[in-house]
Structure formats: C-alpha cells, structure tokens
Design a protein around this motif. Structure first.
Motif, PDB file in Angstrom:
ATOM      1  N   GLU A  13       0.815  -1.208   0.000  1.00 25.08           N
ATOM      2  CA  GLU A  13       0.000   0.000   0.000  1.00 25.08           C
ATOM      3  C   GLU A  13       0.853   1.265   0.000  1.00 25.08           C
ATOM      4  O   GLU A  13       0.467   2.280  -0.561  1.00 25.08           O
ATOM      5  N   GLN A  14       2.014   1.190   0.629  1.00 27.05           N
ATOM      6  CA  GLN A  14       2.926   2.331   0.681  1.00 27.05           C
ATOM      7  C   GLN A  14       3.844   2.400  -0.542  1.00 27.05           C
ATOM      8  O   GLN A  14       4.664   3.306  -0.659  1.00 27.05           O
ATOM      9  N   GLY A  15       3.720   1.436  -1.437  1.00 30.83           N
ATOM     10  CA  GLY A  15       4.564   1.407  -2.631  1.00 30.83           C
ATOM     11  C   GLY A  15       5.967   0.915  -2.362  1.00 30.83           C
ATOM     12  O   GLY A  15       6.879   1.136  -3.147  1.00 30.83           O
ATOM     13  N   LYS A  16       6.162   0.241  -1.266  1.00 33.58           N
ATOM     14  CA  LYS A  16       7.477  -0.283  -0.871  1.00 33.58           C
ATOM     15  C   LYS A  16       7.440  -1.799  -1.050  1.00 33.58           C
ATOM     16  O   LYS A  16       7.056  -2.528  -0.155  1.00 33.58           O
ATOM     17  N   GLN A  17       7.850  -2.259  -2.178  1.00 32.68           N
ATOM     18  CA  GLN A  17       7.735  -3.687  -2.470  1.00 32.68           C
ATOM     19  C   GLN A  17       9.062  -4.408  -2.283  1.00 32.68           C
ATOM     20  O   GLN A  17       9.530  -5.114  -3.175  1.00 32.68           O
ATOM     21  N   TYR A  18       9.637  -4.232  -1.113  1.00 34.20           N
ATOM     22  CA  TYR A  18      10.855  -4.957  -0.793  1.00 34.20           C
ATOM     23  C   TYR A  18      10.804  -5.426   0.652  1.00 34.20           C
ATOM     24  O   TYR A  18      10.119  -4.865   1.496  1.00 34.20           O
ATOM     25  N   TRP A  19      11.544  -6.472   0.918  1.00 33.05           N
ATOM     26  CA  TRP A  19      11.446  -7.160   2.203  1.00 33.05           C
ATOM     27  C   TRP A  19      11.934  -6.309   3.377  1.00 33.05           C
ATOM     28  O   TRP A  19      11.418  -6.421   4.481  1.00 33.05           O
ATOM     29  N   ASN A  20      12.923  -5.463   3.173  1.00 31.69           N
ATOM     30  CA  ASN A  20      13.449  -4.661   4.276  1.00 31.69           C
ATOM     31  C   ASN A  20      12.367  -3.792   4.911  1.00 31.69           C
ATOM     32  O   ASN A  20      12.362  -3.585   6.126  1.00 31.69           O
ATOM     33  N   TYR A  21      11.448  -3.288   4.110  1.00 28.87           N
ATOM     34  CA  TYR A  21      10.365  -2.470   4.635  1.00 28.87           C
ATOM     35  C   TYR A  21       9.431  -3.324   5.489  1.00 28.87           C
ATOM     36  O   TYR A  21       9.027  -2.924   6.577  1.00 28.87           O
ATOM     37  N   VAL A  22       9.081  -4.502   4.971  1.00 32.32           N
ATOM     38  CA  VAL A  22       8.229  -5.433   5.719  1.00 32.32           C
ATOM     39  C   VAL A  22       8.922  -5.815   7.026  1.00 32.32           C
ATOM     40  O   VAL A  22       8.302  -5.837   8.103  1.00 32.32           O
ATOM     41  N   ASP A  23      10.209  -6.088   6.961  1.00 30.18           N
ATOM     42  CA  ASP A  23      10.987  -6.463   8.135  1.00 30.18           C
ATOM     43  C   ASP A  23      10.964  -5.337   9.181  1.00 30.18           C
ATOM     44  O   ASP A  23      10.813  -5.592  10.372  1.00 30.18           O
ATOM     45  N   ALA A  24      11.067  -4.097   8.738  1.00 32.44           N
ATOM     46  CA  ALA A  24      11.042  -2.966   9.667  1.00 32.44           C
ATOM     47  C   ALA A  24       9.683  -2.866  10.363  1.00 32.44           C
ATOM     48  O   ALA A  24       9.621  -2.585  11.567  1.00 32.44           O
ATOM     49  N   ILE A  25       8.613  -3.110   9.627  1.00 30.60           N
ATOM     50  CA  ILE A  25       7.279  -3.101  10.233  1.00 30.60           C
ATOM     51  C   ILE A  25       7.185  -4.185  11.298  1.00 30.60           C
ATOM     52  O   ILE A  25       6.702  -3.962  12.414  1.00 30.60           O
ATOM     53  N   LEU A  26       7.661  -5.364  10.964  1.00 30.03           N
ATOM     54  CA  LEU A  26       7.589  -6.489  11.895  1.00 30.03           C
ATOM     55  C   LEU A  26       8.452  -6.250  13.137  1.00 30.03           C
ATOM     56  O   LEU A  26       8.053  -6.603  14.252  1.00 30.03           O
ATOM     57  N   VAL A  27       9.611  -5.647  12.960  1.00 28.62           N
ATOM     58  CA  VAL A  27      10.473  -5.327  14.101  1.00 28.62           C
ATOM     59  C   VAL A  27       9.752  -4.342  15.022  1.00 28.62           C
ATOM     60  O   VAL A  27       9.744  -4.506  16.246  1.00 28.62           O
ATOM     61  N   LYS A  28       9.131  -3.334  14.432  1.00 27.72           N
ATOM     62  CA  LYS A  28       8.388  -2.350  15.220  1.00 27.72           C
ATOM     63  C   LYS A  28       7.249  -3.018  15.985  1.00 27.72           C
ATOM     64  O   LYS A  28       7.044  -2.745  17.164  1.00 27.72           O
ATOM     65  N   TRP A  29       6.516  -3.894  15.325  1.00 29.07           N
ATOM     66  CA  TRP A  29       5.410  -4.588  15.980  1.00 29.07           C
ATOM     67  C   TRP A  29       5.913  -5.493  17.110  1.00 29.07           C
ATOM     68  O   TRP A  29       5.285  -5.610  18.141  1.00 29.07           O
ATOM     69  N   GLU A  30       7.047  -6.097  16.882  1.00 25.58           N
ATOM     70  CA  GLU A  30       7.609  -6.958  17.922  1.00 25.58           C
ATOM     71  C   GLU A  30       7.991  -6.124  19.148  1.00 25.58           C
ATOM     72  O   GLU A  30       7.748  -6.523  20.287  1.00 25.58           O
ATOM     73  N   GLN A  31       8.577  -4.950  18.922  1.00 22.12           N
ATOM     74  CA  GLN A  31       8.949  -4.069  20.025  1.00 22.12           C
ATOM     75  C   GLN A  31       7.716  -3.562  20.772  1.00 22.12           C
ATOM     76  O   GLN A  31       7.765  -3.339  21.975  1.00 22.12           O
TER      77      GLN A  31
END
Length: 122
Positions: A22-40
C-alpha cells in the motif's frame, strides 16, 4: 519470513506485506522494519496492530499540537528613526519637487527643439 511467522504470526506477516505494498514499498526490508516495530510494541494480532497504530497516530498528532502552540510570537521589526524622518522630509518637499520637474521638462523641450534629440522619444 518463516522466522517471523513463528515469532509473531502468519497473519501479521501478511498484514505487514499488505501495508508495504500500500505504501509502494515492495521490498522485504520495509516489511521487516514493520515487523520489528510490531515486535517491540508487543503486537499480538492484526487487530492489536491496527489499534496500536491508531494510538500512535493520535499521540503523534497530539504532540505536534502541543509543540506548535508553544512557539514564541515573532518579534515585529521596528523601523529606524531616520526612515520616517526622511519620508516626512520628502513628502514636505512636493512643491520643490514639482518645480524641479518643470525645470527639467523645459530643458528637455529646449533640447529637442535644437534638434539634439537623436531620435529619442519620450
């Protein structure tokens, strides 16, 4: 990806991927950053992720309002005394200015009559 699915849940990984797209970021590093934030943030499921995101946005807007109202007013600049004195002097000399203008116009007309205009038209 498998590690994230085991650590959080498959539904959270899929939700993070959706948000990245949805944000136009179609790479894994962006997804990984979201998941890290959610984990924190100790997010447990998709519903919890949405609730915490809304809370985060509310706090962000609320902090912005607090900071924007705390600004000091802009100090107005004062004009120096010589500025107003000079303007009053110029306004008071309108008669002198008109006399000088008439004198210069007469000189210009005399110059044109002598033929020294050189094609200059005013």
């Amino acid at each position: 990806m498998k590690t994230w699915c085991e650590s959080l849940s498959e539904s959270l990984v899929v939700e993070a991927m959706k948000r990245a797209v949805e944000q136009g970021k179609q790479y894994w590093n962006y997804v990984d950053a979201i998941l890290v934030k959610w984990e924190q943030m100790s997010v447990r499921d998709v519903k919890d992720a949405r609730a915490k995101e809304i809370q985060f946005m509310f706090e962000k807007v609320h902090k912005r309002k607090l900071h924007s109202t705390g600004r000091r007013p802009i100090r107005p600049e004062k004009l120096p005394e010589w500025f107003t004195d000079e303007r009053e002097a110029v306004q008071g000399n309108d008669e002198e200015l008109e006399a000088e203008k008439a004198k210069l116009m007469a000189e210009l007309e005399a110059y044109r009559e002598r033929g020294g205009g050189g094609g200059v038209v005013m």
